[in-house]
Write a protein that holds these residues in place. Structure first.
Motif, short mmCIF file in Angstrom:
data_model
loop_
_atom_site.label_atom_id
_atom_site.label_comp_id
_atom_site.label_asym_id
_atom_site.label_seq_id
_atom_site.Cartn_x
_atom_site.Cartn_y
_atom_site.Cartn_z
N ALA A 545 0.83 -1.21 0.00
CA ALA A 545 0.00 0.00 0.00
C ALA A 545 0.86 1.26 0.00
N THR A 550 -1.63 -2.72 -4.77
CA THR A 550 -2.68 -3.51 -4.14
C THR A 550 -2.28 -4.98 -4.13
N GLN A 647 -8.21 -1.40 -10.03
CA GLN A 647 -7.83 -2.81 -10.20
C GLN A 647 -8.90 -3.60 -10.93
N PHE A 697 -6.89 4.05 -4.75
CA PHE A 697 -7.20 2.79 -4.06
C PHE A 697 -7.81 3.06 -2.67
#
Length: 707
Positions: A545, A550, A647, A697
């Motif tokens: 992170a 990820t 993602q 994210f």
């Protein structure tokens, strides 16, 4: 100061040699009969010994000499390559590294004695075989010896005349000239002639001095640089002379021509003797123009050239090889400084472009655009300089898997794919610890014991695969195993036991698997040296992170587990899209952006931080940054939604205005802002103001929790 620099170079080269040695030893365990790998291990030991002796690391030189002696026997076929020998040499490799960094330790001296004793047992415990005749035997013989090593039939040979005249003091730094001559012999077809002219009477010989010299004619496919590397640790003027010999298969050189070419005889002296009855060589010796050994050496070269010429057709005449590509060693600190300077140039050019637009001067606008192109090219070049193949860390894990398999009585092989995939060196450095934890987890929790695998109809040798590939501005790294897979029920039971999940809660499989990333979480029934304390997987997620990446998990009961890491290529400069909310500027990484849409607050949940909008017939979750960051003021009549991906899903980010593309030089946030969710860094704009870089994210996690 100069001595410190030389020592630093020595430590860097020694570290590279030890890393290469470890890889070669692990390869040798898989292919024990591979002579090339055996020679590479021997050369690494020899080089370490020689360089350590030159820099005063006598303990390293003495210890490595004993290991080198054992591998000399391995090269000769007297000692076989066994699992025990490989393990012992790996321990020796680690010990050499310890000696380099703590040479005065008495404890290490004791370890040296123990390891040397074990190497001697291996050397003396096997049936010694007579080595093949070599030009470097203990008995001095002035007759020429021709040795031919294996070469591929389609390789291009070149012939060299090598004069090796080591200084008399060569033994004092730990160098063994005979081994250097042997290395040359192993490079191709060699004719070796020892020169005994300087050898004194037995009563005058001093045992610490070297009196021998050698002439070697070598036909090889190896380059000039590789030949010179054999003598890399032999210092002194005129110690080694290397001359190419052009071979004409239609014209065999005569002995007189060879001696003239070597500059030991003049053409005039030759012409004065050609009409005499005796053979030319004998005439030259009788006339004291050359020595008997020099004639013997020239005859040996003549014979060697005839042999090589006979083996090749005229069209295969050698024309030499192209110069080897050159490279230089640059410290990582200098590369970091270069990237910082390029970053400042990018910021400066943004300010220049903004001034040019405000002043509306065509000439200045043209210069600004030209400057932007040059700086972009400089940026790409400097970034490429920092890019390294990810295989540079992949190779380290072979030893890790080897040691884990031994300690757990399992059979595990490491398979690597995509080692040539390039990544920024700063990212690679930070990937080491997460990958270590993931590989240890796969070896301990994933791969079963050989007996269990056989009972399940699997190969008793488990496989851990480390693969990398590019995915846009990211690199996908997968750590997978063909083991038992994650036990969903066991993970959920442990989570309930620890109070992480309430009994009876309906929870998705992916959320269950993500529980292994919780601090202190472990499914091991007992604590071992490898696992059981719940430390490791939480570190993996935290470290990934911190890189802006990820971690995802794919698993199948009995079919293995895949850990998929998505890592940005670089942490220095990115392409971004500049957006504005009120008076504040933000940057969204361009690689995450899919499209931009209009946002209508009167119909799309006005005032809410997280909600949904209708985007092309589908519900799209979004986050309103004005509400999330609590930015004061009224929003404009028309706002925009930047659709980004995180993602495997999409979400919208509501902003006041999209300004356009922006080259973003990433600057770290201070400690005051480190806990703010949704920000990953900052950058300086052309007018000197600061824009914050959004962490897509983290914002995605906020939206998911709000759903």
């Amino acid at each position: 100061m100069m001595l410190d620099k030389m020592n630093n170079v020595f430590f860097e080269e020694a570290g590279e040699l030890l890393e290469s040695l470890e890889g070669n030893l692990l390869s040798l365990e898989e292919d024990p009969e591979n002579k090339d790998i055996i020679s590479a291990v021997f050369r690494a030991m020899h080089t370490i010994k020689g360089s350590a002796g030159m820099f005063g690391f006598d303990a390293v030189s003495k210890f490595t000499h004993e290991v080198e002696t054992t591998y000399d026997l391995v090269r000769n076929g007297s000692v076989p390559v066994t699992h025990e020998l490989i393990d012992l040499t790996l321990r020796a490799r680690d010990h050499i590294n310890d000696l380099l960094h703590n040479a005065d330790s008495k404890e290490l001296d004791e370890i040296s004695k123990v390891l040397i004793s074990e190497f001697k047992k291996i050397s003396m415990g096997t049936k010694a075989e007579e080595p093949e005749p070599q030009p470097t035997s203990k008995e001095v013989d002035s007759s020429p010896v021709t040795v031919q090593s294996e070469q591929t039939s389609d390789s291009i040979d070149k012939t060299w005349r090598i004069s090796f005249k080591p200084p008399e003091t060569v033994f004092c730094n730990g160098t063994r000239p005979l081994l250097l001559v042997n290395e040359l012999v192993n490079l191709g077809t060699a004719t070796v002639v020892p020169l005994l002219d300087n050898v004194p009477a037995l009563s005058e010989i001093e045992s610490e001095k070297c009196y021998l010299q050698w002439d070697i004619i070598l036909t090889t496919t190896h380059s000039k640089e590789e030949i010179e590397d054999v003598f890399i640790f032999v210092d002194g003027p005129d110690v080694v002379k290397l001359e190419p010999i052009n071979i004409d298969v239609n014209d065999n050189k005569k002995i007189g021509e060879i001696l003239i070419e070597r500059k030991v005889l003049t053409e005039e002296d030759l012409n004065n003797l050609v009409n005499k009855q005796k053979r030319l060589g004998q005439l030259l010796v009788d006339s004291h123009l050359v020595s008997e050994h020099q004639v013997a050496s020239a005859l040996a070269e003549q014979s060697h050239l005839k042999m090589v010429s006979a083996q090749h057709a005229p069209e295969e005449q050698k024309t030499g090889t192209s110069p080897a590509a050159q490279s230089i060693r640059v410290s990582s600190e200098k590369l970091d400084q270069l990237i910082d300077l390029v970053g400042e140039l990018v910021t400066f050019n943004a300010r220049l472009g903004q001034c040019a637009q405000e002043l509306k001067m065509p000439a200045l606008i043209t210069l600004s655009e030209q400057s932007e192109r040059l700086i972009l090219s400089l940026r790409d070049t400097s970034m490429d300089m920092r890019m390294l193949p990810i295989g540079t860390i992949f190779s380290r894990f072979r030893r890790l898997v080897h040691d884990l398999a031994s300690s757990m009585n399992k059979k595990i092989e490491l398979i690597t794919e995509g080692a040539e995939t390039e990544l920024d060196k700063t990212v690679i450095e930070k990937l080491n610890d997460p990958l270590v934890h993931l590989i240890r987890n796969s070896a301990d929790h994933g791969i079963e014991s050989p007996a269990v695998r056989q009972a399940a109809g699997k190969n008793p040798v488990g496989a851990v695969t480390l693969a990398a590939k590019h995915a846009g501005a990211f690199v996908m790294i997968t750590v997978s195993d063909d083991g038992a897979g994650l036990d969903k029920d066991k993970i959920l039971s442990k989570a309930i036991e620890r109070g992480l999940v309430q009994p009876g809660t309906d929870i998705a499989d992916s959320e269950i698997y993500d529980l292994i990333f919780q601090p202190g979480f472990s499914t091991s029934d007992k604590v071992t040296a490898v696992s059981g304390r719940g430390v490791g997987m939480d570190v993996v997620k935290k470290d990934i992170a911190s890189l802006g990446g990820t971690v995802a998990i794919e698993t199948k009961q009995g079919g293995g587990t895949n850990f998929i890491l998505k890592i940005p290529l670089t942490l220095a400069i990115i392409e971004g899209m500049l957006v504005q909310i009120g008076a504040n500027s933000y940057v969204i990484p361009l690689t995450n952006i899919q499209e931009c849409l209009e946002f209508h607050p009167e119909t799309d949940a006005e005032g809410k931080t997280c909600s949904h909008i209708n985007a092309r017939g589908q519900l799209l979750p979004y986050i309103n940054l004005r509400s999330w960051f609590e930015i004061e003021g009224d929003p404009p009549a028309s706002q925009q939604v930047v659709v980004v991906n995180d993602q495997d899903s999409s979400l919208g980010i509501v902003v006041d205005r999209v300004i356009g593309n922006h080259q973003t030089v990433i600057k770290p946030l201070g400690k005051l802002y480190k806990n703010i969710k949704g920000l990953s860094g900052s950058t300086v704009l052309g007018d000197g103001s600061v824009a914050l870089i959004l962490d897509i994210f983290k914002l995605s996690e906020v939206v998911r929790k709000a759903e």
